[in-house]
Design an enzyme around this catalytic site. Structure first.
Site, PDB file in Angstrom:
ATOM      1  N   HIS A 117      -6.403  -8.760  -2.378  1.00 28.68           N
ATOM      2  CA  HIS A 117      -5.894  -7.404  -2.599  1.00 28.68           C
ATOM      3  C   HIS A 117      -4.774  -7.065  -1.603  1.00 28.68           C
ATOM      4  O   HIS A 117      -3.673  -6.649  -1.991  1.00 28.68           O
ATOM      5  CB  HIS A 117      -7.063  -6.407  -2.468  1.00 28.68           C
ATOM      6  CG  HIS A 117      -6.723  -4.998  -2.805  1.00 28.68           C
ATOM      7  ND1 HIS A 117      -7.096  -4.398  -3.988  1.00 28.68           N
ATOM      8  CD2 HIS A 117      -6.043  -4.045  -2.132  1.00 28.68           C
ATOM      9  CE1 HIS A 117      -6.659  -3.158  -4.020  1.00 28.68           C
ATOM     10  NE2 HIS A 117      -6.019  -2.918  -2.891  1.00 28.68           N
ATOM     11  N   GLU A 118      -5.029  -7.312  -0.326  1.00 35.23           N
ATOM     12  CA  GLU A 118      -4.012  -6.990   0.694  1.00 35.23           C
ATOM     13  C   GLU A 118      -2.815  -7.923   0.585  1.00 35.23           C
ATOM     14  O   GLU A 118      -1.661  -7.501   0.775  1.00 35.23           O
ATOM     15  CB  GLU A 118      -4.619  -7.045   2.103  1.00 35.23           C
ATOM     16  CG  GLU A 118      -5.754  -6.060   2.343  1.00 35.23           C
ATOM     17  CD  GLU A 118      -5.361  -4.604   2.158  1.00 35.23           C
ATOM     18  OE1 GLU A 118      -4.174  -4.286   2.334  1.00 35.23           O
ATOM     19  OE2 GLU A 118      -6.235  -3.791   1.794  1.00 35.23           O
ATOM     20  N   ASP A 154      -5.486   3.315  -4.196  1.00 35.22           N
ATOM     21  CA  ASP A 154      -4.126   2.945  -4.589  1.00 35.22           C
ATOM     22  C   ASP A 154      -3.732   3.646  -5.883  1.00 35.22           C
ATOM     23  O   ASP A 154      -2.620   4.162  -6.016  1.00 35.22           O
ATOM     24  CB  ASP A 154      -4.025   1.435  -4.822  1.00 35.22           C
ATOM     25  CG  ASP A 154      -4.328   0.625  -3.564  1.00 35.22           C
ATOM     26  OD1 ASP A 154      -4.172   1.174  -2.455  1.00 35.22           O
ATOM     27  OD2 ASP A 154      -4.722  -0.553  -3.702  1.00 35.22           O
ATOM     28  N   HIS A 198      -0.538  -6.496  -2.027  1.00 37.01           N
ATOM     29  CA  HIS A 198       0.303  -5.406  -1.499  1.00 37.01           C
ATOM     30  C   HIS A 198       1.472  -5.972  -0.693  1.00 37.01           C
ATOM     31  O   HIS A 198       2.625  -5.582  -0.869  1.00 37.01           O
ATOM     32  CB  HIS A 198      -0.520  -4.500  -0.566  1.00 37.01           C
ATOM     33  CG  HIS A 198      -1.433  -3.545  -1.267  1.00 37.01           C
ATOM     34  ND1 HIS A 198      -1.044  -2.789  -2.342  1.00 37.01           N
ATOM     35  CD2 HIS A 198      -2.732  -3.209  -1.017  1.00 37.01           C
ATOM     36  CE1 HIS A 198      -2.063  -2.029  -2.737  1.00 37.01           C
ATOM     37  NE2 HIS A 198      -3.101  -2.266  -1.955  1.00 37.01           N
TER      38      HIS A 198
END
Lengths: 288, 288, 288, 288, 288, 288
Positions: free
Chosen positions: B98-99, B175, B102
């Site tokens: 997930h990070e 988000d 980003h």
């Protein structure tokens, strides 16, 4: 999805704190107490330690034993037992099938927490029985498939009633509320509906602030509200169908578990596992 | 778009004020501290100066060093570290992808602020990881294209999960909220939708006043509300598609960065840049 | 349309009152100060007189001069100057074109108040620049055509950005709010829409009373709300087109004025008029 | 469905508590008092014990007798008798048919509680008569079929009026309210509508909290609201038809019971049973 | 329709009461003062008597004369004169035509109260001019046709502007509000719409009670709200057309009256009647 | 339908209580006073007794006579007479026809209470005349047909105006409010609409509780609201047609009764009955 409550390690530490003032029997494993109290906050754990001590005192024990903690967990987690309550045989049977439905679906879904105890002894307000699931570890994220499994477990009670009696009762209201709440979050908060797409409507928690415009339905249009309703209904209707298939397959186990509950009122995981090893030939049945 | 918070020069002055009471190591550059704290208000900066001093004291340093400030910035900006929190390996991996999503999208969008640090150490409430972006300068205006880039960065985490696991998790809720909020402002506040045209519905900030008629949905019709919803969904759906293309192209880097995060928990910009110089041959993949 | 604020004669009298306590330089014409402060109430004028006196004192003047009053008007009307604020070159240029757009449209509409000063020095909260218009006389009535001219002036900034950059920025939000407000009043208060006809929905001012039924949307039907939205959008869309035509014709002047602003930050009416006398040959341009 | 009020055993214990202060006649069976007071809370039972004592005292009895308790139950459960109220003969007949309708439907539905007493003596506010049903046991769950029977009993009064007079009166308003409330819960809370499916809209009880978003209609769309209304109307319309068939079949009994009520004002279960054993040949009738 | 304010006889008695403390000139006819103050309540009349006395005192009169009362009526009824206010010539002309329009329509409608005075001197808040109508008697009932005449008089100002300038101004907002209010009452309160029929929606006055359900739009459906809006718009649109015909016919008188107002600022009934006797040949004109 | 106010027997007892302090003339029959005061509560009756005593005292009577009570009833029931009020001849005639319409319809409907007195003397607030009906007995239930008769009586005034003048006035607003209220209750509370069926929407009385969800429109859908509106309009439209037929047939009586009222202002039942015995040949008439 309560991710800021203490995790298993945190709970063990909190319990150690409270246990300093108690004389513990050597059989007490606070790590096990922590494992059985996922979701509890500090005040709950303090309460459990206190109840365990009181229970031991009432039974004139020299030290607080693991069984005292187990009793205390039962009291705090599911409310005080109300053995005096009178329920007729018909209601008892309905509750037995309802809880058996929850338990069997939980055991048949890989991501669902394992069932540690099933009971048809009424506890607390409005709870005529309960199925206790033991999380093996604290969870911070829930994936789409895991949320579907949660919907299935919640539908288990209602579908069992439908299979056995051909009609549902008022007893499934709370299950439906929780399932509807999860489905609505999937659609409107987690972006898990392909119809609605990757969009998030107002934060349900912030919605309790009185005058925030984000707290009102007004943020989105009637057409969007219709799409949300449709998707929520689809998610719940599909869960019902999946669960119906599961319980139809496992009808023999369902009957056996309900019988077991009617006989003993409470079924521990060990007894459940023995029961589940019995063959599960599909049964013919007619449901309205 | 917080344009009245102190700018870099203002922050440096505020920091100088608070630093008068501290013994600073010669390596401390308050201009750098100011550069890393865009968006902070006076109270935040006072807090950072204080935390830096405490950190230095806890490590028996003779003077407050730059590393103390860096640690303090981390604490204040993203919340206190909670290294003790237990997360299972599956959740950790999900957070890492997930990070990484980003971060890779941020690096691939010209107008996006550069990534200074990525971490999967849970911090604060609800944050299981974070991607820190360092604005190179304060911004007062955001153009249409820059807002689209912001949407893309916010979608990066969710799309990475979809690519890798074929399903999304509850972790993208925040988000989605922020992306939906930006998209809704673009459509209803900044006149950036050709369907709606150059019109501005009520000021979202003024909407918190209790009885103003402009604070209610009532100002515009259901048909307008539908048009707004449609445009918001289009903006978010298109962002998702753009990001899916980007991350599919950079799948090798995505895997590498996620691995790096799982191994070291934190990846600084320097390590990120090395990783990004690796070739990024497109990978074949099947996504549900 | 503030018709009960003091008019020019009233403002002059109020200023005379406050000036009694000041030593005025012979160059001070309070009638001119009154002419520059249309829309100010008593408190604003007291504030201006006070600021002028302080400004003169800070510069060790023997008497308050006209320049002190001019400075005071600037401060009170548009907020205190914040020359220290850092804006990047790109934002500065955007603001320059935005204000140039407002100014050129104002100069090209017969009923619009003349531009007295344009600036890209940030002032007050949220104002990155400003275009000051000097009303030649107080107005009590505004005709349909005059309201259209006001819409055009408000659209000038946004359209200039579109012409030059092919996209708009968040900087036009406040302009859009005010334009939408005017358009909505034209349609629902002044009976200026042939679609809606000579009808007046609730008084926007009375709408702040908490329980009045006239304060709620409920007074009219969704279908009427749709008609209002449509007419508001038509008024704003047509204004945008008119302004696009004007600024396309005057593109050379637009570029020149923006350049002038970037160079000097502030352009007075005298400089503006010189600039407007330059030939305005249409320029070829491509706009997305 | 009040499941946390004291059950029959609980009520008996509460009565024993209050009876300690009273001298009871040997004919008093507190278990019978408990059986007749299902739904009463502690305060009601205290009130009944007190009223029984007062009633005995007013009649100079040496001890409180069972008849005193019966009188007290009547007063507390249905309000104080107001024998002085004057009702004209036409209204009395209408009320007699109305109550007879309730009673006959209750006796003809297997799951309905048996009728213990019917009366056309006005009591309390707005109650012109009443039909008292005696639950044989406390119930915790209600199945779909049992809820349908409840709807039927509530419709009994209205349908009796329609059959006899060809028109209904305002007297059925309260019955309709309760029937509508049950039908709405079946559809929106218990998931008992196949059209809506297994979904639960907001908890009706929680709806009394002032600012909860779940307390407002806004949670679901107009289209869903229409579906709920349709299903509610179907449930009530079908109940009316079932009841019309029942009472048309039992028209002779209906007339006999109404006559009995007009003559004696009150009919006990024993008299009702004798009357029900009379043959029930269908009668011809014309209803508008 | 204020039917409980004192009538002419009541007002005369109230005035007599207040006049006891005054020395009145023989020319004062309190019955005439009463005739000119229809709609005034006791407090207004006390105020008028007081103002008349003060006015006489300021002019060193021995007794209060009729002219003092006339001045006092003007002040109290329409607000204090603000002769000092500066209005530009264009606005003055617009106001003159606007008031002339009201006056001519009032004179051309049989049921309308006769015009006693027209003025373009600004008074009170927001009133740039006024047309004073003198009711010949108090009215308790208003018939359909009389309400139509009231709509016409209110439309007179706006239509005059349209005829003369081809566009309307913001000055007609208050007229439109009052006309819309009358039209809405005709449709939703007085049952005067054949489309809606003889039905009355909530009492507009009771609507100010905060929680009454009748105070909210919710009482009727969107479809009914649409029908109300349509009928209101029809009533107002038809009034506009009738008035346009009237003022087109009387264009010469309109111009003459406007000229008279621009010259003398105030026109009394006597001057108006002379002017109306001039021939009214239709004029050719072009209106956008 | 106020069923808990004292009935005729209750009112007589209350009157006896208050009469103990008075010296009554032998002609006073308190049972008749009770018969004329249906709907009065204790305070009203106390007020009547007091007013009767005062009236007798003012006329120097030795004892309170029946005529004093009649006067007192008039005052309390319909407000104090205001004989001083001036109404023009046109309004008086309109009111006379309006009240005559109510009275004739009341006399022609079997279930309607008989007319005891008709008056065109203005009383109380907003009441320009009144038709007093004398209930022969207290009613607890109202059947469908009786409610229709009530609608007819309320429509009588409006329809009389239409027949005579070809247009209605504002004077029927209160009648329409009451008729609409009854019709809405029939449809949404009493289940008397075949379109809506046997369903009851929220209790109008409970609706005054602020936060109850049942107090809001939100309970049912827009489509249901439309159906309710349609049925309400049908009930009122049909009542209007029935009444138009009745009054067209009785046009001669209508004119005679209106004339009688204009001449004597008040018509007692005795005079009404004489008038009604006159032949009622249908009249030709043209109504717009």
């Amino acid at each position: 999805v309560a991710i800021d409550r203490p995790d298993i390690r945190g709970r063990e530490k909190i319990l150690q704190l409270h246990a300093r003032q108690l004389k513990l029997s050597p059989d007490v494993k606070l790590s096990q107490v922590a494992a059985k109290t996922a979701g509890c906050v500090g005040a709950d754990l303090a309460n459990i330690a206190n109840e365990a001590a009181l229970h031991a005192a009432r039974h004139d024990k020299m030290a607080v034993e693991m069984s005292d903690f187990d009793e205390a967990i039962d009291r705090v987690v599911a409310g005080l037992e109300k053995k005096s309550r009178v329920m007729n045989q018909q209601d008892k049977e309905t509750v037995a099938y309802h809880e058996a439905g929850h338990a069997l679906v939980a055991e048949s879904r890989p991501s669902a927490d394992k069932v540690s105890k099933i009971s048809i002894i009424p506890r607390g307000i409005g709870a005529l029985g309960f199925t206790q699931q033991l999380p093996t570890e604290d969870r911070y994220l829930l994936k789409y498939g895991e949320l579907l499994d949660r919907l299935d477990v919640l539908m288990g009670g209602r579908v069992a009633e439908q299979l056995v009696y051909g009609e549902v009762s008022t007893g499934a209201q709370n299950d439906l509320q929780r399932a509807t709440d999860i489905a609505r979050h999937m659609v409107s908060q987690y972006g898990m509906s392909s119809l609605l797409g990757p969009v998030c409507f107002h934060d349900a928690d912030a919605a309790f602030l009185p005058v925030s415009p984000d707290a009102t339905r007004g943020e989105y249009s009637e057409r969007t509200a219709q799409a949300i309703d449709e998707e929520v209904r689809n998610l719940l209707g599909e869960a019902e169908q999946r669960v119906r298939a599961t319980l139809t397959d496992r009808r023999v186990q369902l009957d056996a578990l309900a019988r077991e509950l009617l006989e003993h009122e409470t079924v521990e995981r060990s007894a459940l596992l023995i029961l589940l090893n019995q063959p599960t030939a599909p049964v013919l049945q007619v449901v309205s």
